[in-house]
Design a protein around this motif. Structure first.
Motif, PDB file in Angstrom:
ATOM      1  N   ARG A   1      45.075  38.766  36.996  1.00 31.04           N
ATOM      2  CA  ARG A   1      43.787  39.198  36.910  1.00 31.04           C
ATOM      3  C   ARG A   1      43.107  40.067  35.886  1.00 31.04           C
ATOM      4  O   ARG A   1      41.944  40.406  36.107  1.00 31.04           O
ATOM      5  CB  ARG A   1      43.759  39.628  38.437  1.00 31.04           C
TER       6      ARG A   1
ATOM      7  N   ARG B   1      42.329  40.945  43.797  1.00 28.42           N
ATOM      8  CA  ARG B   1      42.585  39.883  44.617  1.00 28.42           C
ATOM      9  C   ARG B   1      41.587  38.770  44.097  1.00 28.42           C
ATOM     10  O   ARG B   1      40.522  38.923  43.872  1.00 28.42           O
ATOM     11  CB  ARG B   1      42.628  40.047  45.980  1.00 28.42           C
ATOM     12  N   ASP B   2      41.899  37.416  44.848  1.00 30.75           N
ATOM     13  CA  ASP B   2      41.190  36.319  44.660  1.00 30.75           C
ATOM     14  C   ASP B   2      41.299  35.346  45.793  1.00 30.75           C
ATOM     15  O   ASP B   2      41.914  35.539  46.745  1.00 30.75           O
ATOM     16  CB  ASP B   2      41.113  35.580  43.182  1.00 30.75           C
ATOM     17  N   PRO B   3      40.570  34.048  45.776  1.00 34.22           N
ATOM     18  CA  PRO B   3      40.684  33.252  46.794  1.00 34.22           C
ATOM     19  C   PRO B   3      42.313  32.690  47.193  1.00 34.22           C
ATOM     20  O   PRO B   3      42.432  32.395  48.287  1.00 34.22           O
ATOM     21  CB  PRO B   3      39.776  32.102  46.840  1.00 34.22           C
ATOM     22  N   ARG B   4      43.017  32.780  45.931  1.00 34.75           N
ATOM     23  CA  ARG B   4      44.597  32.594  46.250  1.00 34.75           C
ATOM     24  C   ARG B   4      45.166  33.628  47.090  1.00 34.75           C
ATOM     25  O   ARG B   4      46.476  33.328  47.488  1.00 34.75           O
ATOM     26  CB  ARG B   4      45.158  32.277  44.963  1.00 34.75           C
ATOM     27  N   GLY B   5      44.634  34.945  47.238  1.00 27.78           N
ATOM     28  CA  GLY B   5      45.233  35.842  47.983  1.00 27.78           C
ATOM     29  C   GLY B   5      46.430  36.489  47.231  1.00 27.78           C
ATOM     30  O   GLY B   5      47.543  36.695  48.365  1.00 27.78           O
ATOM     31  N   THR B   6      46.742  36.469  46.140  1.00 26.41           N
ATOM     32  CA  THR B   6      48.038  37.033  45.502  1.00 26.41           C
ATOM     33  C   THR B   6      48.256  38.244  46.323  1.00 26.41           C
ATOM     34  O   THR B   6      47.382  39.174  46.172  1.00 26.41           O
ATOM     35  CB  THR B   6      47.933  36.857  44.107  1.00 26.41           C
TER      36      THR B   6
END
Length: 528
Positions: free
Chosen positions: A229, A125-130
């Motif tokens: 990712r 996951r990353d800040p975009r919260g996929t």
């Protein structure tokens, strides 16, 4: 209890605590080596394998074994790979326990689908919260593939190496584009880990080109991460585990397990796989009377100091103490000196805290730098007890005499050449199966060559100092690494620097990083 995906360091504190209290250990074959090290002596391990004193329990019979042991009132640890709730059929075993009225606890573990991508440098996951979806390819149905195929979620697939192409095909058929990035990791979180970056459409060809397929190991579990990712550009920056300086290197340490403990830990921190091969065996002195007189002299106040220069010297004195029914209290009123971290630890384990440890170089010379000269005003006794090996140098004795001390130089143990290692180890040494060997003294060079043969010319030779390097060269070995200081830990650090430079040179040349052992010339096939 979840034992994690493979790295022993991923066991939780709760797992280690549970293992230390177990009466019975029932472990899946994949994790029995990881968990067995944390059990107490005498733990019952049903269905021990024929060649090892460890449990290797088939999964289908594990539940019955665990329940039978629990019914008899024993505390049982049922160890499974990864996490019990995500990576195994532990729920069925727990239901069976509940139906039978057997109380149980669950110790979560690091799930393979989470731990392996982390070690491969693939954040889920990353800040975009996929969204992240976890799929077990063996049980996924058409509806599952359709749902993940039409979504833009990152998909983490647990599958086998042979099934990767089929899994990729299912995702493409369900709507994912063939150029969707994919990262595939084998043997995740272990020093055998290999990660491949490709796409859904190219993964089969990538594995064939890498000669991973066809696989000699049927059903090898793998973790695939599908989605942006897992793009190669991101992984190049985040692949912290496989970029360790000695990642996957098989390093030969010609010392006993006790001597090599901290050194092996250091090598593992660099990603290496240490193999301890003793080259020296320790035996009692041929004439024990001198040692017996010295130990009695300790009790009667003959000595002001006792100096230990090795773990073996501590062991020899401790064994003699036990023979006479003595313990650490016999050191009362005597100053104790120790050379080296392991020697000091051995004394502390005996119940003795050293009064003097070299502040600089951990050697006889370093000890002499800090040793006080004899002073008849402050030192009521002028004698030093020095228990040591039969082949020890005279440096310390001469230095102490120069400082005004009388020295009882006593042979506490003899060092003899160890027995040859197993045939497969000898073959690996001579055939280039080891990537590096650490020589910590001239005697380790002579003895290793004597009991196992000369290391292959692809093996990196690392020596602790000029004298050891000279002995290695006299035996026809090319010395690649020299320690800047006479310290085993500086030697390991120097080897890591050498490995890091090799990685940097390969990256600069645009080449894949290969271990030294992978550069062996292929054996010629016999003509028919």
């Amino acid at each position: 209890m979840g034992a994690g995906p493979g790295d022993p360091g991923l066991l939780t504190l709760r797992a280690v605590e549970a293992l230390s209290q177990a009466d019975v250990l029932v472990a899946d074959p994949r994790v029995h080596d990881v968990v067995r090290a944390h059990t107490r002596a005498g733990v019952d391990t049903p269905l021990q394998s024929a060649d090892e004193d460890t449990a290797a329990v088939p999964a289908d019979g594990a539940a019955d074994l665990a329940m039978a042991a629990a019914r008899s009132g024993k505390r049982v640890v049922r160890a499974v790979a990864g996490d019990p709730g995500l990576d195994s059929d532990a729920a069925q075993e727990m239901l069976a326990l509940a139906d039978d009225g057997i109380p149980f606890e669950v110790v979560p573990g690091v799930a393979a689908a989470v731990g392996v991508p982390a070690y491969a440098g693939v954040p889920l996951r990353d800040p975009r919260g996929t969204d992240v979806r976890f799929v077990d390819a063996a049980t996924a149905d058409d509806r599952c593939w359709t749902e993940v195929g039409v979504s833009d979620a990152t998909v983490v697939v647990s599958t086998t190496l042979e099934s990767v192409a089929g899994t990729a095909g299912e995702l493409v058929a369900a709507g994912r584009k063939p150029d969707t990035p994919l990262t595939l990791t084998l043997a995740g979180t272990t020093t055998r880990q290999r990660t491949f970056s490709a796409t859904l459409g190219s993964i089969q060809q990538t594995l064939k080109q890498a000669k991973v397929l066809p696989s000699p190991e049927g059903g090898q579990p793998v973790i695939a991460v599908v989605g942006e990712r897992s793009a190669a550009a991101r992984r190049d920056q985040l692949a912290w585990f496989e970029s360790k300086p000695l990642f996957g290197w098989q390093v030969l340490v010609p010392r006993t397990k006790e001597q090599a403990a901290s050194l092996s830990d250091q090598l593992r921190s660099y990603g290496a796989v240490p193999a301890e091969v003793p080259t020296i065996a320790v035996e009692p002195p041929r004439t024990p009377q001198q040692m017996e007189r010295a130990v009695k002299g300790l009790v009667t106040g003959r000595y002001e100091w006792i100096a230990f220069t090795s773990v073996n010297a501590v062991k020899a004195v401790r064994e003699k103490f036990e023979e006479y029914g003595l313990d650490a209290r016999a050191f009362a009123g005597i100053k104790v000196a120790a050379v080296g971290e392991q020697t000091a630890k051995a004394l502390v384990a005996f119940g003795v805290k050293p009064d003097l440890v070299p502040s600089g170089e951990q050697s006889a010379a370093g000890l002499l730098e800090d040793w006080p000269p004899y002073d008849p005003v402050f030192d009521p006794i002028d004698r030093v007890f020095l228990p040591r090996a039969d082949i020890a140098t005279e440096t310390l004795v001469a230095g102490l005499i120069e400082l005004g001390w009388e020295v009882d130089d006593v042979t506490a143990y003899r060092t003899v050449r160890a027995s040859p290692p197993p045939a497969e180890t000898r073959e690996a040494i001579k055939g280039g199966g080891f990537d590096a060997v650490l020589f910590t003294s001239s005697s380790t060079v002579r003895n290793l060559v004597g009991i196992a043969g000369k290391p292959h010319n692809v093996t990196v030779i690392a020596c602790i100092g000029p004298a050891t390097a000279k002995t290695a060269e006299e035996h026809g070995l090319r010395v690649d690494v020299m320690s800047p200081e006479p310290s085993v830990h500086k030697l390991a650090e120097a080897l890591a620097d050498f490995g890091a430079q090799r990685r940097a040179d390969a990256a600069m040349a645009g080449e894949s990083v290969k271990r030294p052992s992978e550069k062996r010339p292929a054996r010629r096939r016999a003509r028919s």
